[in-house]
Design a protein around this motif. Structure first.
Motif, PDB file in Angstrom:
ATOM      1  N   ILE A 226      72.047  -4.035  26.596  1.00 25.36           N
ATOM      2  CA  ILE A 226      72.056  -5.476  26.372  1.00 25.36           C
ATOM      3  C   ILE A 226      73.321  -5.895  25.629  1.00 25.36           C
ATOM      4  CG2 ILE A 226      70.897  -7.378  25.165  1.00 25.36           C
ATOM      5  CD1 ILE A 226      68.242  -5.991  25.682  1.00 25.36           C
ATOM      6  N   ARG A 227      73.704  -5.124  24.632  1.00 22.51           N
ATOM      7  CA  ARG A 227      74.853  -5.493  23.798  1.00 22.51           C
ATOM      8  C   ARG A 227      76.183  -5.308  24.514  1.00 22.51           C
ATOM      9  NH1 ARG A 227      78.868  -6.469  22.001  1.00 22.51           N
ATOM     10  NH2 ARG A 227      79.634  -6.622  19.861  1.00 22.51           N
ATOM     11  N   SER A 228      76.316  -4.251  25.311  1.00 22.38           N
ATOM     12  CA  SER A 228      77.603  -3.931  25.950  1.00 22.38           C
ATOM     13  C   SER A 228      77.398  -3.542  27.411  1.00 22.38           C
ATOM     14  CB  SER A 228      78.301  -2.796  25.196  1.00 22.38           C
ATOM     15  OG  SER A 228      78.491  -3.116  23.837  1.00 22.38           O
ATOM     16  N   PRO A 229      76.877  -4.454  28.229  1.00 23.86           N
ATOM     17  CA  PRO A 229      76.585  -4.103  29.628  1.00 23.86           C
ATOM     18  C   PRO A 229      77.825  -3.718  30.415  1.00 23.86           C
ATOM     19  CG  PRO A 229      76.424  -6.478  29.305  1.00 23.86           C
ATOM     20  CD  PRO A 229      76.543  -5.863  27.941  1.00 23.86           C
ATOM     21  N   GLU A 230      79.001  -4.238  30.031  1.00 25.76           N
ATOM     22  CA  GLU A 230      80.224  -3.890  30.750  1.00 25.76           C
ATOM     23  C   GLU A 230      80.543  -2.405  30.639  1.00 25.76           C
ATOM     24  OE1 GLU A 230      81.369  -4.654  26.530  1.00 25.76           O
ATOM     25  OE2 GLU A 230      80.011  -5.594  27.977  1.00 25.76           O
ATOM     26  N   LEU A 231      80.045  -1.752  29.584  1.00 23.31           N
ATOM     27  CA  LEU A 231      80.234  -0.307  29.430  1.00 23.31           C
ATOM     28  C   LEU A 231      79.120   0.495  30.091  1.00 23.31           C
ATOM     29  CD1 LEU A 231      81.257  -0.120  25.644  1.00 23.31           C
ATOM     30  CD2 LEU A 231      82.765  -0.244  27.638  1.00 23.31           C
ATOM     31  N   ILE A 232      77.921  -0.042  30.059  1.00 20.00           N
ATOM     32  CA  ILE A 232      76.741   0.722  30.463  1.00 20.00           C
ATOM     33  C   ILE A 232      76.398   0.568  31.938  1.00 20.00           C
ATOM     34  CG2 ILE A 232      74.306   1.119  29.979  1.00 20.00           C
ATOM     35  CD1 ILE A 232      76.325   1.826  27.690  1.00 20.00           C
TER      36      ILE A 232
ATOM     37  N   GLY B 143      83.678   4.610  26.044  1.00 21.89           N
ATOM     38  CA  GLY B 143      82.485   4.100  25.390  1.00 21.89           C
ATOM     39  C   GLY B 143      81.215   4.839  25.707  1.00 21.89           C
ATOM     40  N   VAL B 144      81.230   5.712  26.720  1.00 25.51           N
ATOM     41  CA  VAL B 144      80.028   6.457  27.117  1.00 25.51           C
ATOM     42  C   VAL B 144      80.385   7.919  27.315  1.00 25.51           C
ATOM     43  CG1 VAL B 144      78.172   6.693  28.795  1.00 25.51           C
ATOM     44  CG2 VAL B 144      79.076   4.425  28.278  1.00 25.51           C
TER      45      VAL B 144
ATOM     46  N   ALA C 273      59.427  14.870  37.926  1.00 23.33           N
ATOM     47  CA  ALA C 273      60.287  15.485  38.941  1.00 23.33           C
ATOM     48  C   ALA C 273      61.464  14.600  39.327  1.00 23.33           C
ATOM     49  CB  ALA C 273      59.463  15.811  40.183  1.00 23.33           C
ATOM     50  N   ALA C 274      61.402  13.316  39.039  1.00 22.67           N
ATOM     51  CA  ALA C 274      62.483  12.406  39.439  1.00 22.67           C
ATOM     52  C   ALA C 274      63.757  12.712  38.670  1.00 22.67           C
ATOM     53  CB  ALA C 274      62.065  10.962  39.184  1.00 22.67           C
ATOM     54  N   PRO C 275      64.923  12.665  39.316  1.00 23.69           N
ATOM     55  CA  PRO C 275      66.180  12.781  38.572  1.00 23.69           C
ATOM     56  C   PRO C 275      66.211  11.734  37.455  1.00 23.69           C
ATOM     57  CG  PRO C 275      66.577  12.854  40.928  1.00 23.69           C
ATOM     58  CD  PRO C 275      65.139  12.472  40.763  1.00 23.69           C
ATOM     59  N   THR C 276      66.582  12.174  36.256  1.00 20.71           N
ATOM     60  CA  THR C 276      66.443  11.316  35.080  1.00 20.71           C
ATOM     61  C   THR C 276      67.733  11.257  34.290  1.00 20.71           C
ATOM     62  OG1 THR C 276      64.075  11.835  34.906  1.00 20.71           O
ATOM     63  CG2 THR C 276      65.151  10.959  32.935  1.00 20.71           C
ATOM     64  N   LEU C 277      68.063  10.050  33.840  1.00 22.64           N
ATOM     65  CA  LEU C 277      69.177   9.812  32.924  1.00 22.64           C
ATOM     66  C   LEU C 277      68.602   9.244  31.634  1.00 22.64           C
ATOM     67  CD1 LEU C 277      72.236   9.422  32.203  1.00 22.64           C
ATOM     68  CD2 LEU C 277      72.043   7.151  33.266  1.00 22.64           C
ATOM     69  N   VAL C 278      68.915   9.875  30.517  1.00 21.70           N
ATOM     70  CA  VAL C 278      68.530   9.368  29.196  1.00 21.70           C
ATOM     71  C   VAL C 278      69.798   8.904  28.496  1.00 21.70           C
ATOM     72  CG1 VAL C 278      67.451   9.888  26.969  1.00 21.70           C
ATOM     73  CG2 VAL C 278      66.574  10.963  29.067  1.00 21.70           C
ATOM     74  N   LEU C 279      69.840   7.637  28.109  1.00 19.50           N
ATOM     75  CA  LEU C 279      70.980   7.064  27.396  1.00 19.50           C
ATOM     76  C   LEU C 279      70.544   6.691  25.995  1.00 19.50           C
ATOM     77  CD1 LEU C 279      73.896   5.757  27.351  1.00 19.50           C
ATOM     78  CD2 LEU C 279      72.730   3.620  27.968  1.00 19.50           C
ATOM     79  N   HIS C 280      71.356   7.059  24.997  1.00 20.80           N
ATOM     80  CA  HIS C 280      71.017   6.722  23.614  1.00 20.80           C
ATOM     81  C   HIS C 280      72.247   6.201  22.892  1.00 20.80           C
ATOM     82  CE1 HIS C 280      67.416   7.367  21.016  1.00 20.80           C
ATOM     83  NE2 HIS C 280      68.286   6.970  20.096  1.00 20.80           N
ATOM     84  N   GLY C 281      72.043   5.170  22.068  1.00 22.64           N
ATOM     85  CA  GLY C 281      73.122   4.658  21.237  1.00 22.64           C
ATOM     86  C   GLY C 281      73.346   5.550  20.034  1.00 22.64           C
ATOM     87  N   ALA C 282      74.589   5.948  19.798  1.00 23.68           N
ATOM     88  CA  ALA C 282      74.890   6.847  18.687  1.00 23.68           C
ATOM     89  C   ALA C 282      74.605   6.206  17.338  1.00 23.68           C
ATOM     90  CB  ALA C 282      76.354   7.289  18.754  1.00 23.68           C
TER      91      ALA C 282
ATOM     92  N   ALA D 199      75.998   6.260  24.197  1.00 19.71           N
ATOM     93  CA  ALA D 199      76.877   5.111  23.982  1.00 19.71           C
ATOM     94  C   ALA D 199      77.476   5.298  22.600  1.00 19.71           C
ATOM     95  CB  ALA D 199      76.086   3.812  24.068  1.00 19.71           C
ATOM     96  N   VAL D 200      78.740   5.681  22.543  1.00 18.01           N
ATOM     97  CA  VAL D 200      79.306   6.211  21.301  1.00 18.01           C
ATOM     98  C   VAL D 200      79.366   5.186  20.177  1.00 18.01           C
ATOM     99  CG1 VAL D 200      80.595   8.031  22.460  1.00 18.01           C
ATOM    100  CG2 VAL D 200      81.658   5.791  22.136  1.00 18.01           C
ATOM    101  N   ALA D 201      79.422   3.905  20.477  1.00 20.47           N
ATOM    102  CA  ALA D 201      79.428   2.870  19.449  1.00 20.47           C
ATOM    103  C   ALA D 201      78.245   1.933  19.615  1.00 20.47           C
ATOM    104  CB  ALA D 201      80.732   2.080  19.481  1.00 20.47           C
ATOM    105  N   GLY D 202      77.177   2.428  20.281  1.00 15.53           N
ATOM    106  CA  GLY D 202      76.033   1.582  20.610  1.00 15.53           C
ATOM    107  C   GLY D 202      74.910   1.687  19.612  1.00 15.53           C
ATOM    108  N   GLY D 203      74.166   0.594  19.459  1.00 15.51           N
ATOM    109  CA  GLY D 203      72.965   0.579  18.656  1.00 15.51           C
ATOM    110  C   GLY D 203      71.755   0.884  19.512  1.00 15.51           C
TER     111      GLY D 203
END
Length: 302
Positions: A273-279, A297-298, A230-239, A264-268
């Motif tokens: 961890i790799r691009s925290p300034e974007l995430i 980037g997102v 029930a909690a509001p949820t965000l799923v992030l995936h590296g493309a 994350a359009v250029a994320g692994g």
């Protein structure tokens, strides 16, 4: 480069049936975030890119999973339910009545279990590159257990996900795994920094954990409960994730009512961890209750 958490404002150990779980707390805001550990291949030091951004407005609690870092390393007791019990005990020891959860990769199974079984503890939920058995990988878990024990004359690609290979060449596995996870260009410094932590892991503990996961069919227990979160949820995936297909992240988001899916359009495998300034700005918006929006980037897709 080195992953180092800032000096904590509080720290201690949570006791779980005699097993000591090391935790640390940063910041003192009214809201709280619990960082649920990923696979205990590493410890809470990999949260270093996230903690300062969040601790400036809320309280952030991290902990070392059992089997890693400063936490105890029992010979057994590594099922998802054991890790969930550790998270609950850490919340209690740190004085958190309720918190948002951030988890990545295998740790998303534990966070989903906690959000489904104990919803009164969970404010919001962030799942990063979830290694949950839905979508195209859903039928591979049992096969993965069978092949995990095979001895081979040589090991290539994902054949390295193997008990014999871990025992034979743990540093070789750790480096290959991290090069696969951080496949973005110019990731060498991040790989080396995380590798120094991963080399402290005990492959026999991780082999035992794999044995318990599959004997208990832990992966199969998670997909049916996603619809109850029930909690509001965000799923992030590296493309560009080579470890977990993006279709898995899409399927997880589709299974959780009202979840938001972002890429994350250029994320692994671990863009946080790799691009925290974007995430990190995306996480801050979501955790503060602001609707996530696309930014350089997102891409927020739903």
């Amino acid at each position: 480069m080195e992953f180092r958490l800032p000096a904590p404002d509080a720290a201690g150990f949570a006791d779980v049936d005699g097993i000591q779980i090391a935790w640390q707390s940063f910041g003192d805001g009214e809201s709280a975030v619990l960082v649920v550990p990923t696979w205990n291949f590493v410890d809470s030091r990999v949260s270093a890119p996230l903690v300062p951004a969040l601790a400036s407005w809320c309280r952030v609690v991290t902990f070392d999973p059992r089997g890693a870092g400063r936490s105890d390393r029992p010979s057994t007791g590594y099922r998802f339910s054991d890790h969930m019990a550790d998270a609950v005990a850490v919340m209690s020891a740190a004085g958190l009545e309720r918190a948002s959860l951030i988890a990545a990769s295998n740790g998303t199974n534990v966070a989903a279990l906690l959000a489904a079984r104990m919803p009164h503890l969970v404010e919001r939920l962030v799942l990063i590159d979830p290694a949950i058995a839905v979508g195209p990988d859903a039928s591979s878990e049992d096969d993965g257990d069978e092949t995990f024990w095979l001895e081979r004359p040589s090991y290539e690609g994902w054949e390295r996900w193997s008990a014999p290979y871990w025992r034979q060449d743990w540093p070789g596995f750790a480096r290959w795994f991290l090069e696969t996870a951080f496949n973005e260009p110019e990731s060498e410094a991040v790989i080396e920094a995380v590798l120094r932590i991963a080399l402290e892991a005990d492959p026999e503990m991780l082999i035992q954990e794999h044995r318990e996961w599959h004997a208990g069919r832990d992966f199969q227990a998670i997909p049916p409960i996603l619809g109850t979160i029930a909690a509001p949820t965000l799923v992030l995936h590296g493309a560009l994730d080579l470890s977990v297909q993006m279709e898995v992240g899409e399927a997880v988001a589709a299974a959780i009512p009202g979840a938001t899916f972002a890429v994350a359009v250029a994320g692994g495998h671990r863009p946080d961890i790799r691009s925290p300034e974007l995430i990190n700005p995306l996480f801050v918006d979501f955790l503060c209750g602001r609707p996530p929006t696309s930014r350089p980037g997102v891409e927020v897709r739903s």
